[in-house]
Design an enzyme around this catalytic site. Structure first.
Site, PDB file in Angstrom:
ATOM      1  CG  HIS A 272      -1.833   1.161   1.332  1.00 56.66           C
ATOM      2  ND1 HIS A 272      -3.146   1.138   0.926  1.00 56.66           N
ATOM      3  CD2 HIS A 272      -1.617   2.431   1.803  1.00 56.66           C
ATOM      4  CE1 HIS A 272      -3.704   2.316   1.134  1.00 56.66           C
ATOM      5  NE2 HIS A 272      -2.793   3.118   1.671  1.00 56.66           N
ATOM      6  CD  GLU A 273       1.470   3.606   3.632  1.00 51.55           C
ATOM      7  OE1 GLU A 273       1.712   4.678   3.022  1.00 51.55           O
ATOM      8  OE2 GLU A 273       0.411   3.402   4.248  1.00 51.55           O
TER       9      GLU A 273
ATOM     10  CG  HIS B  22       0.341   6.221  -0.622  1.00 48.81           C
ATOM     11  ND1 HIS B  22      -0.625   7.009  -1.193  1.00 48.81           N
ATOM     12  CD2 HIS B  22      -0.265   5.556   0.410  1.00 48.81           C
ATOM     13  CE1 HIS B  22      -1.781   6.835  -0.540  1.00 48.81           C
ATOM     14  NE2 HIS B  22      -1.584   5.961   0.424  1.00 48.81           N
TER      15      HIS B  22
ATOM     16  CD  GLU C 135      -5.089   6.709   0.411  1.00 45.82           C
ATOM     17  OE1 GLU C 135      -5.036   5.458   0.350  1.00 45.82           O
ATOM     18  OE2 GLU C 135      -4.359   7.377   1.160  1.00 45.82           O
TER      19      GLU C 135
END
EC number: 3.4.17.19
Length: 506
Positions: free
Chosen positions: A270-271, A274, A300
């Site tokens: 997830h990060e 980003h 997101e």
């Protein structure tokens, strides 16, 4: 707009200087969340406050505003989406909003949120919401005042003005309609899954997984999908996040649980999503609109796409599973790939948002959207918040938390003053599914690429269609341009159904 070059250069210099000060404050806050001694908290609040106040003064100076107005008034044959026009348009928009906030209020918010995060962290560890409540009350009062000031003359509510910082031009009425429709579809899907003939065995993910092995494995996966460790790093914190401290300095942070393998791995994916967005922005425009993300909804979309559309797909695990078994042996020696893949795609109402499955995740967001809006409106008090939190979870997900730590204290956002941020997660989920569908059509055999561990074509597609544009287009325009249609929930619901129906057999 035929730009006055000297004026344009002056504006850019001042914006870059403000960005430099902001990046220093961000660096101090990264250090606070990763390694700062506990006793240093009070002075750190003063340090961060000084940096943010200095940046605010630069962004709201009268001469700077006059220059931006002069540039805005100049006729132009350039495209409204060109780098120069977008720079003037977005900086002028920022100036108009920021000028409504007195420097003293900016300092107060900065100090309150640095202290608030420290208070939240301690309260969460102690499972004691009452210890955090005074800090939260102060933050809400300050953010409400900021929202009211920014809303003046715009026709927006205070909450909408706060949302505007994260998702420009977002309106409560429109979001509420979108979210209500999504809730209906998700509730129906979750009901089908709950009554399905097959259910996954998630106990295999609760075995004893060495944290050191998880660290090395997560770094390996982040690098494989495209996160550039020459321009970034991976660390640990109490709540995963991503922050960019310079044009070649992106920090991603995750957390690991010894008895829950998905936490660290999917938190890292997830990060990393980003981070890859940040690394895909044009470094020569750092500190200016063409070099910054357009909205948090689009931000997101990048994290959720890599976490879910990629990371929870069967082709991804056909590439990675042999290495996973080798890394976590003997824990996974007896587990077949299909069993593992089913387990990581479990749909089960749960308490923790960041560990929620794809189908129930947005229900967590809808709860927070309603609660934080009421907090800013003043129709929900801080003292009422824990009970209302549990009531919403019981009503929406059929569960409630026995502890504050797993309930109202689980997220860092409100302690950091990020009111209006939560809705962007769901907007990101919608955009992720829609962008991924478009990428698959244009790239062809995406499944084959994933099975061979080839992620560069997808990353390059995102670079060309999302990252390189910075804030020259709105988020809605980026989605429209990349996919050929407006943002909708149809792709997400279809994506979830296509993935989960064969697994559960409903």
């Amino acid at each position: 707009m035929t730009l006055h070059q000297s004026v344009f250069e002056s504006v850019c210099r001042q914006a870059r200087e403000a960005a430099l000060l902001t990046s220093i404050a961000d660096t101090l806050e990264w250090d606070e969340r990763t390694g700062m001694p506990l006793a240093a908290g009070e002075y750190r609040a003063e340090q961060v406050s000084m940096m943010r106040a200095s940046a605010h003064r630069l962004r709201t100076s009268g001469q700077y505003g006059e220059q931006l107005q002069q540039l805005s008034d100049t006729a132009s044959d350039e495209s409204v989406h060109s780098d120069t026009v977008a720079t003037v348009r977005e900086l002028h928009r920022d100036w108009q909003r920021d000028c409504k906030l007195p420097t003293e209020l900016v300092e107060q918010i900065s100090q309150a949120t640095v202290r608030g995060q420290q208070s939240w962290d301690a309260a969460r560890k102690a499972n004691d919401f009452a210890a955090f409540a005074p800090a939260l009350s102060k933050i809400i009062d300050l953010k409400r005042e900021a929202g009211q000031r920014m809303a003046e003359g715009t026709g927006r509510s205070a909450y909408e003005a706060l949302m505007d910082e994260y998702e420009p031009d977002a309106r409560v009425e429109s979001l509420t309609q979108t979210f209500d429709d999504l809730r209906t579809s998700l509730t129906k899907l979750i009901h089908s899954i709950r009554n399905a003939p097959r259910q996954p065995n998630v106990d295999i993910l609760k075995r004893d997984f060495c944290v050191d092995a998880q660290r090395q494995f997560s770094r390996r996966v982040a690098a494989a999908v495209g996160f550039d460790f020459a321009r970034g790093r991976l660390d640990e914190t109490s709540h995963p996040f991503c922050t960019t401290l310079g044009p070649n300095d992106c920090r991603i942070l995750t957390r690991y649980q010894r008895n829950w393998l998905p936490a660290g791995l999917f938190g890292t994916l997830h990060e990393a999503g980003h981070g890859m967005y940040e690394q895909g922005l044009r470094t020569e425009w750092f500190g200016l609109p063409p070099g910054r993300y357009v909205s948090l909804g689009i931000h997101e979309s990048q994290s959720r796409l890599w976490e879910n559309q990629v990371g929870r797909s069967l082709p991804f695990w056909r590439w990675l599973y042999a290495e996973t078994q080798s890394t976590f042996s003997p824990q996974l020696d007896d587990i077949e790939l299909d069993t593992f893949h089913f387990a990581i795609n479990q749909v089960q109402p749960s308490l923790i948002r960041v560990e929620a499955d794809e189908a129930t995740y947005n229900l967590h967001i809808l709860i927070r959207f309603e609660l934080e809006r009421r907090l800013i409106e003043g129709t929900l008090s801080v003292n009422e918040l824990p009970d209302e939190w549990n009531s919403q979870y019981q009503s929406c997900l059929g569960i409630h938390s026995e502890t504050d730590a797993d309930g109202v204290l689980q997220d860092v956002h409100w302690s950091a003053g990020l009111f209006g941020y939560f809705p962007t997660y769901t907007l990101g989920n919608l955009a992720a599914a829609q962008l991924f569908d478009a990428a698959k059509k244009q790239l062809g055999d995406v499944d084959g690429l994933f099975q061979r561990g080839e992620f560069q074509p997808l990353l390059e597609w995102l670079r060309q269609n999302v990252h390189r544009h910075g804030a020259c287009y709105t988020g809605e325009q980026l989605v429209q341009n990349a996919t050929g249609e407006p943002l909708s929930a149809d792709h997400l619901i279809r994506d979830l159904t296509d993935k989960l129906q064969p697994l559960y057999g409903f």
